[in-house]
Design a protein around this motif. Sequence first.
Motif, PDB file in Angstrom:
ATOM      1  N   SER A 239     -63.201  80.014 -45.747  1.00  0.00           N
ATOM      2  CA  SER A 239     -62.091  80.100 -46.575  1.00  0.00           C
ATOM      3  C   SER A 239     -61.644  81.582 -46.956  1.00  0.00           C
ATOM      4  CB  SER A 239     -62.576  79.290 -47.698  1.00  0.00           C
ATOM      5  OG  SER A 239     -61.358  79.380 -48.551  1.00  0.00           O
ATOM      6  N   ILE A 241     -58.510  83.379 -48.950  1.00  0.00           N
ATOM      7  CA  ILE A 241     -57.272  83.754 -49.509  1.00  0.00           C
ATOM      8  C   ILE A 241     -56.916  85.156 -49.810  1.00  0.00           C
ATOM      9  CG2 ILE A 241     -56.247  83.269 -52.044  1.00  0.00           C
ATOM     10  CD1 ILE A 241     -58.421  81.370 -52.552  1.00  0.00           C
ATOM     11  N   SER A 248     -49.792  83.257 -52.491  1.00  0.00           N
ATOM     12  CA  SER A 248     -50.999  82.875 -52.263  1.00  0.00           C
ATOM     13  C   SER A 248     -50.892  82.544 -50.768  1.00  0.00           C
ATOM     14  CB  SER A 248     -52.060  82.360 -52.822  1.00  0.00           C
ATOM     15  OG  SER A 248     -52.052  82.618 -54.045  1.00  0.00           O
ATOM     16  N   THR A 250     -53.587  80.723 -48.150  1.00  0.00           N
ATOM     17  CA  THR A 250     -54.984  80.353 -48.144  1.00  0.00           C
ATOM     18  C   THR A 250     -55.105  79.730 -46.482  1.00  0.00           C
ATOM     19  OG1 THR A 250     -54.627  79.454 -50.404  1.00  0.00           O
ATOM     20  CG2 THR A 250     -56.843  78.685 -49.116  1.00  0.00           C
ATOM     21  N   ASN A 252     -58.144  77.804 -44.584  1.00  0.00           N
ATOM     22  CA  ASN A 252     -59.505  77.238 -44.397  1.00  0.00           C
ATOM     23  C   ASN A 252     -59.952  76.759 -42.932  1.00  0.00           C
ATOM     24  OD1 ASN A 252     -60.119  77.114 -47.435  1.00  0.00           O
ATOM     25  ND2 ASN A 252     -58.484  75.641 -47.415  1.00  0.00           N
TER      26      ASN A 252
ATOM     27  N   PRO B  87     -60.412  76.978 -53.499  1.00  0.00           N
ATOM     28  CA  PRO B  87     -59.107  77.853 -52.909  1.00  0.00           C
ATOM     29  C   PRO B  87     -57.733  77.280 -53.539  1.00  0.00           C
ATOM     30  CG  PRO B  87     -60.520  77.310 -51.186  1.00  0.00           C
ATOM     31  CD  PRO B  87     -61.107  76.438 -52.243  1.00  0.00           C
ATOM     32  N   LYS B  88     -57.751  76.020 -53.590  1.00  0.00           N
ATOM     33  CA  LYS B  88     -56.339  75.465 -54.213  1.00  0.00           C
ATOM     34  C   LYS B  88     -56.378  75.760 -55.594  1.00  0.00           C
ATOM     35  CE  LYS B  88     -53.481  72.113 -53.808  1.00  0.00           C
ATOM     36  NZ  LYS B  88     -52.312  72.404 -52.910  1.00  0.00           N
ATOM     37  N   SER B  91     -55.137  79.637 -55.611  1.00  0.00           N
ATOM     38  CA  SER B  91     -53.835  79.675 -55.429  1.00  0.00           C
ATOM     39  C   SER B  91     -53.035  79.256 -56.447  1.00  0.00           C
ATOM     40  CB  SER B  91     -53.449  79.174 -53.957  1.00  0.00           C
ATOM     41  OG  SER B  91     -53.557  77.884 -54.073  1.00  0.00           O
TER      42      SER B  91
END
Lengths: 555, 159
Positions: A239, A241, A248, A250, A252, B87-88, B91
């Motif tokens: 992952s 970011i 952001s 991101t 994955n 990660p969610k 962000s």
Amino acid sequence: MNKYIFILFFSSLLAQVEYSSYLNFRYGDGEGDYAYDEIYSNLGITLNRPEHRFEASLSLELSNPPEIGLKEEGVREFLLGYYNENFSLELGDFYKTWGRGLILNQVMYQHLDFDTGARGVSVEYQKDDLILNVLGGESGIRKSTTLLGGYNPRIPNYFLDQNIYGSDLTLSSSGLIMGFSLLLTEQSDTDISSTIGGMRFEKPYNKGDLFLSFMHKRSERNGTENNLESDKGNGIYLSNINYIDDWSLTSNYRRYRIDIKDPSERDDIVNNYAQALDIQRSPTAYYQHSFKLLSRNSKQANLNDEVGLELELTGPLGDDKTLLVSYSKSSSTKGWHSDEFGVWNAEPLTTTAGNSNSLFPSSDKDSYPFDEFFIELNGYNKSGNVFYRIGFDYLSDTFAVLTNSDVSESFEVNKAITFPSMVNITLNDLWSIEMQLELQRAKKGFEVTNNGKSSFTSLLSEKYQKNTFVSLTANYSSKWSLTIANESTNSDEALSNFESNTWNSMSLTYRIKPDSALEVFYGSIRGGLDCTNGVCRYIQSFEDGLRIDYNVSFN
Amino acid sequence: MRKYGFLVLVISVLFGQSTIPSTKVRLLNNETVNLNELTNGVSIVSFWATWCIPCIKEIYAIEKLIQDNSYDISVVLINTDDAGKIPKVKSFVNSKKYLKGDNYHIIMDYDKRLYKRFNARPIPLTFITIDSEIVYRKRGFVNGDEQIFKQELDKALDE
């Protein structure tokens, strides 16, 4: 005199004790056999002493029957805990997550009757940049499956008890966080055992962070002729970011090759002894929707055999708006082709250009391809009294490979386009209203090719299923809330022609205290998949009935 | 004897306090801190998740309240998403300028220890605390709740 001293002494001791308790009462009675009657109660006691803390919690359940799961009349969970600055000891029902869950991620999704907690002992020591967790216990998992007799979507018919033992060490050094885990499991009623080891690394940097995790699993069982069978699998999750001011990006990536099975055995949760364990809930990287129709159309993750990628861009547009763009793609790690005798053979994945590919998800139908694109704009108007969400979703999922030979191909697919939206308006200090509208067009059925001729056979009476969900809620004075909802479809796979294609409901909620509420619901709710983080369960429809939900907290 | 025991229990329940425990928690940036060190003075503590729309509306309402009234309070947001959703969460936090402020603390509770300790289901569950003592508790969020928050915060700040 003594009695007063007694009262004073124990009162002062118990005054250092904190109590918390919570009661949830649920009742439902719909048409057919859809009735339930549940009471959940949690009681927590904490004794705070300087530098030490003792906690005890007890969850009781009285359900006969519950809405989903087996009836319970007694202690559902308990936990006794001792905590100080560096050390904790927990005895009872614990839930642990190591790293991001590639090896151990115990969850409780009560609405799906999916509980992977364990009853046993967990010890944690923490000092400076080191955290060590050692645990041992027994985990009991239950599911409903059509692979066994007595299938009922609300009552489990598959039970798996296993002992788990393991330890996890987290170290931090120079901004790098490292984790090392080892987990051993033994199934209580069979001779199946597994060993899972893994490591993880996390490196935050100025404008983002990077996380990498590996795991390796070895499973063993005594075969029918008392010979030892074994199987190996592995998984990787990455992952990243990157922050660009308030935006952001991101990404994955995951590649799980824990138990690769051909299409005839792929979904067999009963006999595949080397499959991913339920206590491992590895990251799925699918978008978790909160709109009703999208949530029902979610992807059921396959943590045994899946390669996937998710990209998400999110950031503010002006002061009060947020834009989110998400793209997910996944497939199995092999393509499947059957010979003239119907025997399945695994083939390497191929790219759209036809090259061999072993790292990225494929779009070939023989590898269960899944694609989803979702975009959402949400935010407030300038005066802050209107909150809105508007989105668009495209989903394409090949979830069954039925045949795939040189002369015949057949795949079960689901393709859907959804427009979800909601708006919430504060009218004045007392009144606010919320409207939700979701429109969906879905195509569900079989894509068949015979001797070069392609056709589509729908699972439904119509070529396209058109689903609509509308709801209107009025709130008054933070106390009263009335919701009217309607859901309809032109065709439903679960209904016969004589049943209604419309589900109407009305619910009234009264907030008795700030943390206690009573909700009375009357009407129908459409059934379908209910998914949380890749765990899905079919929920049958609730037809023309009454539901009462009351929850209250004491202290 | 039984009546004395009952009396002791009544007294203890009546005078027993509900506080934010002294326990180590992990922040979103992986730092470990003591939870009740974040709740000195007047604080708002709320359980939330990225998929929970009432939670997100509540966080926005809290920020607006702080801005409009220049409240000097600490906001502790206890995230209950699964570990795979980190990660969610990151962000989401990055997209809101105010969540990066010094008075906001994002706690990751993916093993649900605090969630269970406070019976947080359903979320949002929100507390107002004074020096870690819970003085107000509310479950759910609907428009208009921010007025109740304002009354309770004014009361807490006057004490």
